[in-house]
Motif scaffolding. Structure first.
Motif, PDB file in Angstrom:
ATOM      1  N   ALA A  86       0.711  -1.460   0.106  1.00 52.12           N
ATOM      2  CA  ALA A  86       0.106   0.019   0.100  1.00 52.12           C
ATOM      3  C   ALA A  86       0.694   1.128   0.442  1.00 52.12           C
ATOM      4  CB  ALA A  86      -0.712   0.080   1.769  1.00 52.12           C
ATOM      5  N   ASN A  87       2.055   1.304  -0.044  1.00 54.13           N
ATOM      6  CA  ASN A  87       2.876   2.185   0.759  1.00 54.13           C
ATOM      7  C   ASN A  87       3.618   2.470  -0.672  1.00 54.13           C
ATOM      8  OD1 ASN A  87       5.050   0.726   0.289  1.00 54.13           O
ATOM      9  ND2 ASN A  87       6.384   0.732   1.810  1.00 54.13           N
ATOM     10  N   GLY A  88       3.408   1.986  -1.861  1.00 54.56           N
ATOM     11  CA  GLY A  88       4.153   2.361  -3.345  1.00 54.56           C
ATOM     12  C   GLY A  88       4.596   1.376  -3.653  1.00 54.56           C
ATOM     13  N   ALA A 111      19.861   2.076  -3.994  1.00 51.48           N
ATOM     14  CA  ALA A 111      18.843   3.197  -4.968  1.00 51.48           C
ATOM     15  C   ALA A 111      20.229   3.626  -5.732  1.00 51.48           C
ATOM     16  CB  ALA A 111      17.102   3.600  -3.996  1.00 51.48           C
ATOM     17  N   ASP A 112      21.295   4.244  -5.105  1.00 53.32           N
ATOM     18  CA  ASP A 112      22.310   4.679  -5.179  1.00 53.32           C
ATOM     19  C   ASP A 112      22.949   4.621  -6.032  1.00 53.32           C
ATOM     20  OD1 ASP A 112      23.556   4.041  -2.942  1.00 53.32           O
ATOM     21  OD2 ASP A 112      22.977   5.879  -2.705  1.00 53.32           O
ATOM     22  N   PHE A 168      15.439 -10.883  -4.356  1.00 54.08           N
ATOM     23  CA  PHE A 168      14.782  -9.678  -2.987  1.00 54.08           C
ATOM     24  C   PHE A 168      14.608  -8.450  -3.979  1.00 54.08           C
ATOM     25  CE2 PHE A 168      14.756 -12.519   0.971  1.00 54.08           C
ATOM     26  CZ  PHE A 168      13.846 -13.454  -0.034  1.00 54.08           C
ATOM     27  N   THR A 169      13.794  -7.770  -5.029  1.00 52.53           N
ATOM     28  CA  THR A 169      14.019  -6.351  -5.476  1.00 52.53           C
ATOM     29  C   THR A 169      12.243  -5.765  -5.985  1.00 52.53           C
ATOM     30  OG1 THR A 169      15.572  -7.696  -7.037  1.00 52.53           O
ATOM     31  CG2 THR A 169      14.296  -5.684  -8.280  1.00 52.53           C
ATOM     32  N   TRP A 170      13.147  -4.480  -4.923  1.00 49.35           N
ATOM     33  CA  TRP A 170      11.990  -3.400  -4.968  1.00 49.35           C
ATOM     34  C   TRP A 170      11.984  -2.443  -5.527  1.00 49.35           C
ATOM     35  CZ3 TRP A 170      15.209  -4.977  -0.710  1.00 49.35           C
ATOM     36  CH2 TRP A 170      15.981  -3.740   0.045  1.00 49.35           C
ATOM     37  N   VAL A 171      11.137  -2.139  -6.065  1.00 47.10           N
ATOM     38  CA  VAL A 171      10.560  -0.391  -6.549  1.00 47.10           C
ATOM     39  C   VAL A 171       9.661   0.120  -6.249  1.00 47.10           C
ATOM     40  CG1 VAL A 171      10.414   0.548  -8.977  1.00 47.10           C
ATOM     41  CG2 VAL A 171      10.854  -1.459  -8.911  1.00 47.10           C
ATOM     42  N   TRP A 172      10.188   1.348  -6.458  1.00 46.27           N
ATOM     43  CA  TRP A 172       9.823   2.733  -5.013  1.00 46.27           C
ATOM     44  C   TRP A 172       9.290   3.411  -5.745  1.00 46.27           C
ATOM     45  CZ3 TRP A 172       9.936   6.609  -1.226  1.00 46.27           C
ATOM     46  CH2 TRP A 172       9.160   7.064  -0.755  1.00 46.27           C
ATOM     47  N   GLY A 173       8.514   3.988  -6.196  1.00 47.79           N
ATOM     48  CA  GLY A 173       9.046   5.524  -7.346  1.00 47.79           C
ATOM     49  C   GLY A 173       9.734   4.717  -8.273  1.00 47.79           C
ATOM     50  N   GLU A 174      11.385   5.860  -8.282  1.00 47.20           N
ATOM     51  CA  GLU A 174      12.338   5.259 -10.036  1.00 47.20           C
ATOM     52  C   GLU A 174      13.423   4.850  -8.634  1.00 47.20           C
ATOM     53  OE1 GLU A 174      12.620   6.651 -12.555  1.00 47.20           O
ATOM     54  OE2 GLU A 174      10.246   7.309 -12.064  1.00 47.20           O
ATOM     55  N   ALA A 175      13.046   4.816  -7.614  1.00 47.07           N
ATOM     56  CA  ALA A 175      14.050   3.762  -7.137  1.00 47.07           C
ATOM     57  C   ALA A 175      13.806   2.876  -6.843  1.00 47.07           C
ATOM     58  CB  ALA A 175      14.426   4.315  -5.260  1.00 47.07           C
ATOM     59  N   PRO A 230      11.252   2.776   2.175  1.00 44.12           N
ATOM     60  CA  PRO A 230      11.212   1.910   1.058  1.00 44.12           C
ATOM     61  C   PRO A 230      12.587   2.096   0.489  1.00 44.12           C
ATOM     62  CG  PRO A 230       9.057   2.449   0.771  1.00 44.12           C
ATOM     63  CD  PRO A 230       9.758   3.211   2.319  1.00 44.12           C
ATOM     64  N   LEU A 231      13.292   3.201   0.649  1.00 44.66           N
ATOM     65  CA  LEU A 231      14.698   3.273   0.647  1.00 44.66           C
ATOM     66  C   LEU A 231      15.485   2.687   1.816  1.00 44.66           C
ATOM     67  CD1 LEU A 231      14.915   6.938  -1.015  1.00 44.66           C
ATOM     68  CD2 LEU A 231      14.970   5.068  -2.033  1.00 44.66           C
ATOM     69  N   LEU A 232      15.346   2.702   2.823  1.00 47.77           N
ATOM     70  CA  LEU A 232      16.268   1.652   3.815  1.00 47.77           C
ATOM     71  C   LEU A 232      17.050   2.584   4.732  1.00 47.77           C
ATOM     72  CD1 LEU A 232      16.796  -2.104   2.757  1.00 47.77           C
ATOM     73  CD2 LEU A 232      14.829  -0.465   3.864  1.00 47.77           C
ATOM     74  N   GLY A 233      16.604   3.931   4.513  1.00 46.23           N
ATOM     75  CA  GLY A 233      17.679   5.046   4.547  1.00 46.23           C
ATOM     76  C   GLY A 233      17.957   4.495   5.669  1.00 46.23           C
ATOM     77  N   SER A 234      17.623   3.915   6.853  1.00 47.06           N
ATOM     78  CA  SER A 234      18.229   3.820   8.124  1.00 47.06           C
ATOM     79  C   SER A 234      19.190   3.066   8.674  1.00 47.06           C
ATOM     80  CB  SER A 234      17.117   4.007   9.224  1.00 47.06           C
ATOM     81  OG  SER A 234      15.962   2.942   8.895  1.00 47.06           O
TER      82      SER A 234
END
Length: 127
Positions: free
Chosen positions: A35-37, A82-83, A52-59, A113-117
């Motif tokens: 649900a979070n995209g 993503a970077d 495990f591959t995931w996409v969130w927006g362009e990332a 979603p980007l696992l920034g933490s």
């Protein structure tokens, strides 16, 4: 395939309120729309071989166990951020039950979603 069927049922039971729609079963993968995209493709051959591959927006991010990065602490599993930076895998454990790894991953990507933490404090290098 039965492992994927079992994982799909557990995902729907455990994360049902976070799913955008039913988990899709493919020949060798599960497709999960959160649900979070986030759209997640989970390929699990066995507890030591998964991607495990995931996409969130362009990332796009991926955790996999391809035995390519022996210098990382979690070899063979690793995270492609993503970077484009390669990190040791902060979430999954090669050899753990597939459900345990998938549950940890989905819990983390529901929160960020980007696992920034988790990627901001891990050892990393450009790929």
């Amino acid at each position: 395939m039965s492992m994927h069927i079992d994982l799909a049922a557990r995902l729907e039971e455990h994360f049902g309120e976070h799913l955008e729609r039913a988990v899709e079963l493919k020949l060798d993968a599960l497709i999960v729309h959160l649900a979070n995209g986030v759209s997640l493709e989970a390929r699990v051959a066995d507890p030591h071989a998964y991607a495990f591959t995931w996409v969130w927006g362009e990332a796009e991010l991926r955790i996999d166990t391809a035995p390519l990065h022996a210098d990382l602490a979690t070899y063979p599993n690793h995270l492609h951020a993503a970077d484009g930076v390669l990190h040791h895998d902060p979430l999954t454990v090669a050899g753990a039950a597939p459900w345990d790894n998938l549950q940890r991953l989905i819990t983390a990507i529901l929160a960020d979603p980007l696992l920034g933490s988790v990627t901001s404090s891990t050892g990393a290098r450009q790929t």
